[in-house]
Design an enzyme around this catalytic site. Sequence first.
Site, short mmCIF file in Angstrom:
data_model
loop_
_atom_site.label_atom_id
_atom_site.label_comp_id
_atom_site.label_asym_id
_atom_site.label_seq_id
_atom_site.Cartn_x
_atom_site.Cartn_y
_atom_site.Cartn_z
N HIS A 119 4.43 7.23 3.98
CA HIS A 119 4.82 6.16 3.68
C HIS A 119 4.71 5.25 2.80
CE1 HIS A 119 2.05 4.05 6.84
NE2 HIS A 119 2.32 3.16 6.16
N HIS B 11 0.60 -1.43 -0.11
CA HIS B 11 0.03 -0.13 0.12
C HIS B 11 0.57 1.48 0.55
CE1 HIS B 11 0.53 -0.99 4.35
NE2 HIS B 11 0.80 -0.14 4.34
N GLU C 59 7.86 1.28 4.93
CA GLU C 59 7.24 -0.25 5.74
C GLU C 59 7.71 -1.07 4.66
OE1 GLU C 59 3.23 0.18 5.89
OE2 GLU C 59 2.50 -0.98 8.24
CO CO Z 1 1.55 1.32 6.08
#
Ligand code: CO
Length: 134
Positions: free
Chosen positions: A79, A7, A130
């Site tokens: 992020h 994502h 991440e």
């Molecule tokens: Co995230």
Amino acid sequence: MLGRLNHVAIAVPDLEAASAIYRDALGAKLSDPQALPEHGVTVVFIDTGNSKIELMEPLGEGSPIAAFLEKNPSGGMHHVCYEVEDIAAARDRLQATGARILGDGNPKTGAHGKPVLFLHPKDFLGTLVELEQV
Ligand code: CO
């Protein structure tokens, strides 16, 4: 080691207004808002078929995205999240290259109930990264 883009997370000051932009201007299908108090955010997920967008609004005091929104009051890309098969192996490899892991270096349970780590943006082209074990 690097897997799919899981994502892209966008921090927003107003989740309702942000959702309306994606729904009305872009024709996106949105999830219902989901409060994640342990992560200090409320999120809306947008499935783009090959990946996801997560709109995140601060929830409660001391939200981890509060400082970001102070610097970017109208919101911004916060992020990117990449999938890895083995997060401990990924961490060891990154640390061996000198990359900094945020926090104590141990995976935490992320917004999807899976182990995640965050990597220091200064080591990754100014982008908070991440990693999520899938
Ligand atoms: Co995230």
